[in-house]
Design a protein around this motif. Structure first.
Motif, PDB file in Angstrom:
ATOM      1  N   ASP A  43     -69.417  -9.525  39.395  1.00 27.78           N
ATOM      2  CA  ASP A  43     -67.973  -9.497  39.658  1.00 27.78           C
ATOM      3  C   ASP A  43     -67.551  -8.245  40.419  1.00 27.78           C
ATOM      4  O   ASP A  43     -66.575  -8.273  41.180  1.00 27.78           O
ATOM      5  CB  ASP A  43     -67.186  -9.584  38.344  1.00 27.78           C
ATOM      6  CG  ASP A  43     -67.290 -10.963  37.704  1.00 27.78           C
ATOM      7  OD1 ASP A  43     -67.740 -11.894  38.402  1.00 27.78           O
ATOM      8  OD2 ASP A  43     -66.946 -11.095  36.520  1.00 27.78           O
ATOM      9  N   TYR A  44     -68.284  -7.148  40.225  1.00 35.36           N
ATOM     10  CA  TYR A  44     -67.888  -5.890  40.854  1.00 35.36           C
ATOM     11  C   TYR A  44     -68.372  -5.772  42.296  1.00 35.36           C
ATOM     12  O   TYR A  44     -68.129  -4.750  42.950  1.00 35.36           O
ATOM     13  CB  TYR A  44     -68.383  -4.708  40.006  1.00 35.36           C
ATOM     14  CG  TYR A  44     -67.754  -4.730  38.633  1.00 35.36           C
ATOM     15  CD1 TYR A  44     -66.412  -4.401  38.460  1.00 35.36           C
ATOM     16  CD2 TYR A  44     -68.473  -5.138  37.525  1.00 35.36           C
ATOM     17  CE1 TYR A  44     -65.817  -4.459  37.219  1.00 35.36           C
ATOM     18  CE2 TYR A  44     -67.886  -5.201  36.268  1.00 35.36           C
ATOM     19  CZ  TYR A  44     -66.561  -4.861  36.125  1.00 35.36           C
ATOM     20  OH  TYR A  44     -65.968  -4.920  34.889  1.00 35.36           O
ATOM     21  N   TYR A  71     -67.325  -8.175  44.307  1.00 35.22           N
ATOM     22  CA  TYR A  71     -66.158  -8.781  44.952  1.00 35.22           C
ATOM     23  C   TYR A  71     -64.953  -7.830  44.949  1.00 35.22           C
ATOM     24  O   TYR A  71     -64.116  -7.881  45.837  1.00 35.22           O
ATOM     25  CB  TYR A  71     -65.765 -10.076  44.236  1.00 35.22           C
ATOM     26  CG  TYR A  71     -66.877 -11.091  44.177  1.00 35.22           C
ATOM     27  CD1 TYR A  71     -67.542 -11.505  45.333  1.00 35.22           C
ATOM     28  CD2 TYR A  71     -67.274 -11.646  42.971  1.00 35.22           C
ATOM     29  CE1 TYR A  71     -68.567 -12.436  45.283  1.00 35.22           C
ATOM     30  CE2 TYR A  71     -68.299 -12.582  42.910  1.00 35.22           C
ATOM     31  CZ  TYR A  71     -68.939 -12.971  44.075  1.00 35.22           C
ATOM     32  OH  TYR A  71     -69.954 -13.892  44.008  1.00 35.22           O
ATOM     33  N   ARG A  72     -64.865  -7.002  43.941  1.00 33.45           N
ATOM     34  CA  ARG A  72     -63.774  -6.035  43.853  1.00 33.45           C
ATOM     35  C   ARG A  72     -64.346  -4.724  43.347  1.00 33.45           C
ATOM     36  O   ARG A  72     -64.829  -4.643  42.230  1.00 33.45           O
ATOM     37  CB  ARG A  72     -62.679  -6.533  42.903  1.00 33.45           C
ATOM     38  CG  ARG A  72     -61.527  -5.549  42.743  1.00 33.45           C
ATOM     39  CD  ARG A  72     -60.472  -6.082  41.788  1.00 33.45           C
ATOM     40  NE  ARG A  72     -59.431  -5.094  41.531  1.00 33.45           N
ATOM     41  CZ  ARG A  72     -58.429  -5.267  40.670  1.00 33.45           C
ATOM     42  NH1 ARG A  72     -58.333  -6.405  39.991  1.00 33.45           N
ATOM     43  NH2 ARG A  72     -57.535  -4.324  40.484  1.00 33.45           N
ATOM     44  N   ASP A  73     -64.277  -3.690  44.189  1.00 30.66           N
ATOM     45  CA  ASP A  73     -64.922  -2.435  43.826  1.00 30.66           C
ATOM     46  C   ASP A  73     -63.945  -1.275  43.662  1.00 30.66           C
ATOM     47  O   ASP A  73     -64.353  -0.111  43.642  1.00 30.66           O
ATOM     48  CB  ASP A  73     -65.972  -2.057  44.875  1.00 30.66           C
ATOM     49  CG  ASP A  73     -65.369  -1.842  46.262  1.00 30.66           C
ATOM     50  OD1 ASP A  73     -64.149  -2.044  46.426  1.00 30.66           O
ATOM     51  OD2 ASP A  73     -66.125  -1.473  47.186  1.00 30.66           O
ATOM     52  N   TRP A 107     -60.424  -0.127  41.278  1.00 25.64           N
ATOM     53  CA  TRP A 107     -59.531  -0.468  40.169  1.00 25.64           C
ATOM     54  C   TRP A 107     -58.625   0.718  39.883  1.00 25.64           C
ATOM     55  O   TRP A 107     -59.075   1.858  39.827  1.00 25.64           O
ATOM     56  CB  TRP A 107     -60.349  -0.809  38.920  1.00 25.64           C
ATOM     57  CG  TRP A 107     -61.284  -1.955  39.130  1.00 25.64           C
ATOM     58  CD1 TRP A 107     -62.486  -1.924  39.777  1.00 25.64           C
ATOM     59  CD2 TRP A 107     -61.089  -3.298  38.711  1.00 25.64           C
ATOM     60  NE1 TRP A 107     -63.059  -3.174  39.787  1.00 25.64           N
ATOM     61  CE2 TRP A 107     -62.225  -4.038  39.127  1.00 25.64           C
ATOM     62  CE3 TRP A 107     -60.078  -3.960  38.008  1.00 25.64           C
ATOM     63  CZ2 TRP A 107     -62.365  -5.386  38.886  1.00 25.64           C
ATOM     64  CZ3 TRP A 107     -60.220  -5.304  37.752  1.00 25.64           C
ATOM     65  CH2 TRP A 107     -61.349  -6.015  38.178  1.00 25.64           C
TER      66      TRP A 107
END
Length: 340
Positions: free
Chosen positions: A57-58, A60-62, A64
């Motif tokens: 999952d990380y 796709y989005r790194d 936060w």
């Protein structure tokens, strides 16, 4: 897709600023300062989730970012604190600061949390600065910035038994037979490109977890082949099963080479309990356990996963060894109960 190492940018929330305010009421013309404090910024927390098996999952989005705190208000109202952000990861994940390599923690079980970025403190409102000689302060504090850092998340699989062997030693076939796992199986080297986990069910509600590690070749501890990328997954296993195909040219040399690569990578790993399992016994058509030197091994076994030969014996041996390790680990706690 199995992903076991990612870089993630995280930023905790900034604290809210304090407020400068004075009471304004009909019958209180000389109302004093009543500016409230700012709220705390949200934290960034890493938490173990047993439903996850990869860090995919990380990819796709790194990045936060936690919510910032709200500013203070009049009537001494403190601003609302920012919401925390929780990053779920599989148990067995090691967390480091990517820039300094500082070890931040290790998630070992479901629900275990690590605070990786602390939210900023909220600023003080002007009511905080009131003194007997300074009764109408207009001072206030801005909120502090939250911690920002780049995390390195590294997954090391947690299993009871790690299957160690050269490519095409029969590790994946064995895992597919004794568990519900379905690793890729083919007749060419390096079919397994990522570790696989399988839960092995026994009678009386007993079970344990087996990890199929990609093939280890000579020089793996130096990074050759799949090398260090997957050797680290064996670190989390309680014990090792060195798998030698019965049709190998030199059984002793193959075992010695595997043990050498393990000890070169980690002396602690080399000290774990181990056994030797000869595979592909169906090629002989009879049960035969070769004579091989394996000092310290708790057993030597011969199996055929495809022919379902010798499996009960080796599974029972693994369970007995795991049970003995568990009893030994619990012994200090039991002894402490009887201390004066």
């Amino acid at each position: 897709m199995f992903v076991d190492r990612v870089l993630v940018k995280v930023e905790a929330g900034t604290g809210g600023s304090g407020q400068t305010s004075f009471r304004r009421e009909k019958f209180a013309p000389m109302g004093g300062p009543d500016g409230g404090d700012g709220g705390r910024g949200g934290d960034v927390i890493v938490r173990g989730d047993r439903n996850l098996t990869t860090l995919l999952d990380y990819t796709y989005r790194d990045a936060w970012k936690a919510e910032r705190g709200q500013h203070g208000e009049g009537s001494n109202r403190t601003g609302r604190s920012g919401e925390d952000i929780v990053l779920p990861v599989p148990p067995g994940t090691v967390v480091r600061d990517a820039e300094t390599q500082e070890f931040l923690g290790e998630v070992m079980e479901d629900g275990h949390t690590i605070l990786v970025a602390k939210g900023g403190r909220g600023g003080k409102g002007n009511s905080f600065f009131v003194t007997p000689t300074h009764q109408s302060p207009r001072e206030w504090q801005p909120g502090e910035e939250g911690t920002a850092r780049t995390l390195e998340l590294e997954l090391k699989l947690i299993a009871d038994i790690g299957l160690v062997g050269q490519p095409n030693a029969g590790k994946s076939t064995l895992l597919s037979v004794i568990s519900a796992a379905r690793p890729k199986i083919a007749d060419y080297p390096f079919t397994t490109l990522s570790p696989n986990l399988g839960v092995v069910p026994l009678s009386d509600h007993r079970s344990f977890v087996v990890a199929d590690i990609p093939g280890i070749i000579e020089g793996a501890s130096e990074g050759k082949g799949l090398g260090l990328r997957f050797l680290r997954h064996i670190e989390r296993t309680r014990m090792l099963a060195f798998m030698i195909p019965i049709d190998a040219e030199d059984w002793q040399a193959e075992l010695d080479q595997l043990r050498h690569e393990i000890s070169s990578y980690s002396t602690e790993l080399a000290a774990k309990p181990f056994c030797v399992v000869f595979t592909k016994l169906d090629l002989l058509g009879e049960h035969y356990v070769p004579d091989i030197e394996a000092p310290g091994a708790f057993g030597k076994y011969a199996i055929s996963a495809a022919g379902r030969m010798g499996l009960d014996v080796v599974l029972d041996a693994w369970w007995r060894e795991l049970l003995a390790m568990r009893v030994e680990a619990e012994k200090p706690a039991r002894d402490a109960q009887f201390l004066p």
